[in-house]
Write a protein that holds these residues in place. Structure first.
Motif, PDB file in Angstrom:
ATOM      1  N   VAL A 232       0.836  -1.192   0.000  1.00 29.83           N
ATOM      2  CA  VAL A 232       0.000   0.000   0.000  1.00 29.83           C
ATOM      3  C   VAL A 232       0.878   1.251   0.000  1.00 29.83           C
ATOM      4  O   VAL A 232       1.924   1.274   0.648  1.00 29.83           O
ATOM      5  CB  VAL A 232      -0.963  -0.021   1.223  1.00 29.83           C
ATOM      6  CG1 VAL A 232      -0.189  -0.118   2.529  1.00 29.83           C
ATOM      7  CG2 VAL A 232      -1.881   1.180   1.243  1.00 29.83           C
ATOM      8  N   GLY A 233       0.490   2.252  -0.756  1.00 28.21           N
ATOM      9  CA  GLY A 233       1.206   3.528  -0.792  1.00 28.21           C
ATOM     10  C   GLY A 233       2.670   3.344  -1.125  1.00 28.21           C
ATOM     11  O   GLY A 233       3.021   2.645  -2.082  1.00 28.21           O
ATOM     12  N   ARG A 234       3.541   3.940  -0.314  1.00 32.99           N
ATOM     13  CA  ARG A 234       4.984   3.815  -0.552  1.00 32.99           C
ATOM     14  C   ARG A 234       5.572   2.571   0.118  1.00 32.99           C
ATOM     15  O   ARG A 234       6.778   2.377   0.123  1.00 32.99           O
ATOM     16  CB  ARG A 234       5.702   5.082  -0.093  1.00 32.99           C
ATOM     17  CG  ARG A 234       5.419   6.288  -1.031  1.00 32.99           C
ATOM     18  CD  ARG A 234       6.235   7.514  -0.636  1.00 32.99           C
ATOM     19  NE  ARG A 234       7.661   7.223  -0.620  1.00 32.99           N
ATOM     20  CZ  ARG A 234       8.483   7.508   0.392  1.00 32.99           C
ATOM     21  NH1 ARG A 234       8.013   8.071   1.473  1.00 32.99           N
ATOM     22  NH2 ARG A 234       9.765   7.241   0.302  1.00 32.99           N
ATOM     23  N   SER A 235       4.694   1.770   0.721  1.00 36.33           N
ATOM     24  CA  SER A 235       5.148   0.490   1.285  1.00 36.33           C
ATOM     25  C   SER A 235       4.811  -0.601   0.289  1.00 36.33           C
ATOM     26  O   SER A 235       3.787  -1.268   0.397  1.00 36.33           O
ATOM     27  CB  SER A 235       4.442   0.202   2.610  1.00 36.33           C
ATOM     28  OG  SER A 235       4.731   1.197   3.553  1.00 36.33           O
ATOM     29  N   THR A 236       5.681  -0.752  -0.718  1.00 43.20           N
ATOM     30  CA  THR A 236       5.367  -1.731  -1.766  1.00 43.20           C
ATOM     31  C   THR A 236       6.024  -3.067  -1.465  1.00 43.20           C
ATOM     32  O   THR A 236       7.020  -3.136  -0.759  1.00 43.20           O
ATOM     33  CB  THR A 236       5.860  -1.237  -3.141  1.00 43.20           C
ATOM     34  OG1 THR A 236       7.281  -1.095  -3.082  1.00 43.20           O
ATOM     35  CG2 THR A 236       5.234   0.097  -3.516  1.00 43.20           C
ATOM     36  N   GLY A 237       5.431  -4.110  -2.029  1.00 41.15           N
ATOM     37  CA  GLY A 237       6.013  -5.444  -1.923  1.00 41.15           C
ATOM     38  C   GLY A 237       5.730  -6.107  -0.588  1.00 41.15           C
ATOM     39  O   GLY A 237       4.808  -5.744   0.125  1.00 41.15           O
ATOM     40  N   THR A 238       6.569  -7.110  -0.284  1.00 40.34           N
ATOM     41  CA  THR A 238       6.394  -7.828   0.974  1.00 40.34           C
ATOM     42  C   THR A 238       7.546  -7.477   1.905  1.00 40.34           C
ATOM     43  O   THR A 238       8.584  -6.986   1.468  1.00 40.34           O
ATOM     44  CB  THR A 238       6.400  -9.348   0.751  1.00 40.34           C
ATOM     45  OG1 THR A 238       7.661  -9.733   0.214  1.00 40.34           O
ATOM     46  CG2 THR A 238       5.280  -9.762  -0.200  1.00 40.34           C
TER      47      THR A 238
END
Ligand SMILES: NC(=O)C1=CN([C@@H]2O[C@H](COP(=O)(O)OP(=O)(O)OC[C@H]3O[C@@H](n4cnc5c(N)ncnc54)[C@H](O)[C@@H]3O)[C@@H](O)[C@H]2O)C=CC1
Ligand SMILES: Cc1cc2nc3c(=O)[nH]c(=O)nc-3n(C[C@H](O)[C@H](O)[C@H](O)COP(=O)(O)O)c2cc1C
Ligand code: SF4
Ligand code: FES
Lengths: 434, 166
Positions: A232-238
């Motif tokens: 989500v948002g600038r927290s991409t990936g795992t």
């Protein structure tokens, strides 16, 4: 079940061995990158992915790669930071122990992108048996043509070397790491210049965390844009989270950064709730150096919104009411735990690990440790609490590297949120002693 | 006299070759590990001088490194070193009790070696095993989820190994 990119195959029987790893689709990203992409195109994909450094600072990896200086005729290096020493953090260890070829694969693609012909993994000295695991994986990669000269006929040469540290938390700080890799004491250098300009042996160097480099594999396989859709948002990936403390299921979990903190703690898929049916008291969500939060501010932000396991949500409220994602070391304290004692162990840790170059850090960490021990033993005074506050505020921002801040923040947050417990220790000296 | 065997010398050469020409100092940490393993688990001044000579360094360059890193022992240690973690996450899971129990069992304090030279007890700070606490390092490996019974078994195991190797 959330998306799994790094650990999806970690439990496949025999995945540590090359044959199984390859059969499960391993090394495809190397084929794709070296046969069909230019180094610049690889950097571009990583930029698009939005991947942020998993070592704790969260700096965008693609951007860092594009900053690497390219002076004529000077070799460049990629260095993998496997020093992992932040209390509460054991995710890189898990990845290297369970699926070592994923890291090696990521290193080959990243070395290609950066033009590093000699890449080093700097691993904390205590992880001695993991050195053997990595060296075996590297040897297998060599035998199968993924390392060495002219890999896949691309004209690109690459070797990976594993360097053991010898017990020094500070060597996880990238410039201290480079000093150590040059055979010196781990004294951090002043930044800038950043390693991307002047790093190992004064050559342009990129230092990246184990998890960041492993994430390059799915990014290249699926494409940066697809990767960026996860999260989500600038927290991409795992993100890998290592969970410990008073929970039912300590361990390493891969999350996709859309789940809430509450779900992470209580669901059976992750921590499985607090041990022995106790209540949650507090949590340090991102490794020992980030602020501790009391249960109410952990599960909900100060505005009363659900708190999520991602960079933005965990830091919502700043240090007054929030914390940080940091290295993903998730430390849970139950209702019976003593904040003063816990903070004391962390202060002792930072005093032990200070390299001693800057006086605020060298002197301040020792002073804080002494005061906290005194308070914990019921021998402290009310004024000690104010003095502690004073000392931590004088360290923060006044040192060469962020270890000073890392030592100051846990103390500040403990006093901010649990001042009553510190006062209790002063008012009840006899009870505090037991 | 301190001297690497032929096999150790091969390993030494492998380590030095990993770095570019003229950067052999980079091999210092790995070579000190090799020396410590080869010469009784600690680094005497003689050993450090030997390493300095091999790598063409000034002895002080070796001393200052050996004393900076906690895994290098500049004093003799017992045959088996129990390095027990005591940082926050391990403390939350009872490391204090484990340390107290080991002290009692071995009859030594932290930092001491048993009179027979068999065991040294050391406390260490977070070793990256926080989820498997309490824990200690013993040689190359970790011993995790420690209990008093496990500690008993480990001590027994060490004594048996020592007896077998004598
Ligand atoms: N994983 C672990 O065990 C630990 C992690 N940490 C984390 O480390 C963090 C601090 O790390 P630092 O490296 O000091 O943070 P930083 O913000 O200085 O740097 C982050 C990365 O971005 C690069 N960078 C930043 N600006 C740049 C520029 N203008 N040009 C080129 N490169 C640039 C740096 O070289 C570095 O690789 C803390 O936030 C903490 O969470 C701290 C202790 C242990
Ligand atoms: C005291 C200190 C210790 C650190 N320890 C580590 C570490 O063990 N592992 C790590 O990856 N980064 C660590 N870092 C962060 C590194 O300096 C650097 O930001 C990181 O390796 C960059 O990789 P990334 O961009 O992939 O996160 C530490 C920073 C500080 C200040
Ligand atoms: S802040 Fe502490 S660890 Fe960092 S350089 Fe200064 S003294 Fe060393
Ligand atoms: S706190 Fe003991 S291993 Fe991390």
């Amino acid at each position: 079940m959330g998306v799994k990119l790094l650990l999806a195959k970690a439990h496949v029987e025999g995945i540590k061995n090359y044959d199984v790893y390859r059969r499960e689709g391993g090394y495809q990203s190397v084929e794709k990158a070296l046969k069909t992409m230019t180094p610049e195109a690889v950097v571009e994909e990583v930029k698009k992915s939005g991947l942020r450094g998993r070592g704790g600072a969260g700096f965008p990896t693609g951007m860092k790669w594009s900053f690497i200086a390219k002076p004529e005729g000077v070799p460049r290096h990629l260095v993998c930071n496997a020093d992992e020493s932040e209390p509460g953090t054991f995710k890189d260890r898990y990845l290297m122990e369970h699926i070592p070829h994923l890291l090696i694969e990521g290193l080959i693609v990243s070395s290609y992108a950066l033009g590093s012909n000699d890449t080093y993994i700097y691993i904390r000295g205590e992880y001695a048996w993991i050195v053997d695991i990595l060296e075996k994986a590297i040897a297998e990669a060599h035998q199968n043509g993924w390392l060495g000269k002219n890999i896949l006929g691309s004209g690109f040469d690459c070797n990976i070397h594993v360097q053991r540290g010898a017990g020094a938390y500070i060597c996880g700080e990238e410039t201290a790491l480079l000093e150590s890799l040059e055979g010196k004491r781990g004294n951090p250098r002043i930044k800038p210049p950043f390693p991307a300009v002047k790093g190992l042996w004064e050559r342009p160097t990129v230092v990246n965390n184990v998890e960041s480099l492993a994430a390059v594999v799915p990014i290249i396989n699926m494409g940066g844009e697809e990767y960026a859709k996860i999260g989500v948002g600038r927290s991409t990936g795992t993100k890998l989270i290592s969970a410990c403390g008073n929970i039912n299921k300590p361990g390493v979990y891969e999350i996709d950064m859309t789940i809430s903190v509450e779900e992470f703690i209580y669901s059976d898929e992750y921590c499985g709730g607090i041990k022995n049916g106790k209540r949650l008291k507090a949590c340090i969500p991102g490794g020992s150096s980030v602020p501790i939060l009391p249960a109410n501010l952990l599960l909900k932000t100060a505005k009363g919104e659900t708190r999520y396991m991602n960079y933005e949500s965990l830091s919502d409220g700043g240090f007054a009411t929030g914390s940080m994602m940091g290295s993903g070391g998730f430390i849970v304290l139950d209702e019976d735990q003593c904040i003063v004692k816990h903070t004391y162990t962390l202060a002792r840790f930072y005093r032990h690990e200070s390299c001693g170059q800057c006086s605020p850090c060298r002197e301040g960490t020792g002073w804080m440790e002494k005061l906290l021990l005194r308070l914990d033993k019921g021998e402290g005074k009310m004024s000690d609490i104010d003095l502690l506050w004073e000392i931590q505020s004088k360290i923060e921002g006044n040192t060469i590297c962020p270890l000073g801040d890392a030592a100051a923040w846990p103390v500040a947050a403990a006093i901010r949120h649990f001042r009553d417990e510190f006062e209790w220790h002063v008012l009840h000296p006899h009870e505090a002693q037991v | 006299m301190v001297q690497f065997s032929e096999q150790q010398m091969q390993e030494f050469n492998r380590l030095v070759k990993r770095y570019p020409e003229g950067k052999q100092k980079s091999a210092l940490l790995p070579v000190l590990h090799l020396a410590q393993e080869s010469f009784g688990g600690w680094l005497s001044v003689e050993t450090m001088d030997y390493v300095a000579n091999l790598l063409h360094l000034e002895p002080i360059e070796v001393y200052e490194v050996a004393t900076f890193y906690s895994m290098f022992n500049t004093q003799p240690v017992g045959k088996y070193m129990f390095e027990v973690c005591q940082t926050g996450p391990c403390m939350l899971n009872g490391s204090d009790d484990i340390i107290a129990y080991i002290k009692e069992k071995l009859g030594i304090n932290v930092g001491e070696t048993t009179p027979d030279g068999m065991f040294t007890l050391k406390t260490v700070e977070c070793l990256g095993a926080c989820g498997y606490a309490p824990m200690m390092q013993l040689g190359k490996h970790y011993r995790e989820h420690l209990t008093k019974e496990k500690v008993d078994a480990i001590i027994e195991e060490c004594r048996n190994n020592a007896a077998r190797n004598n």
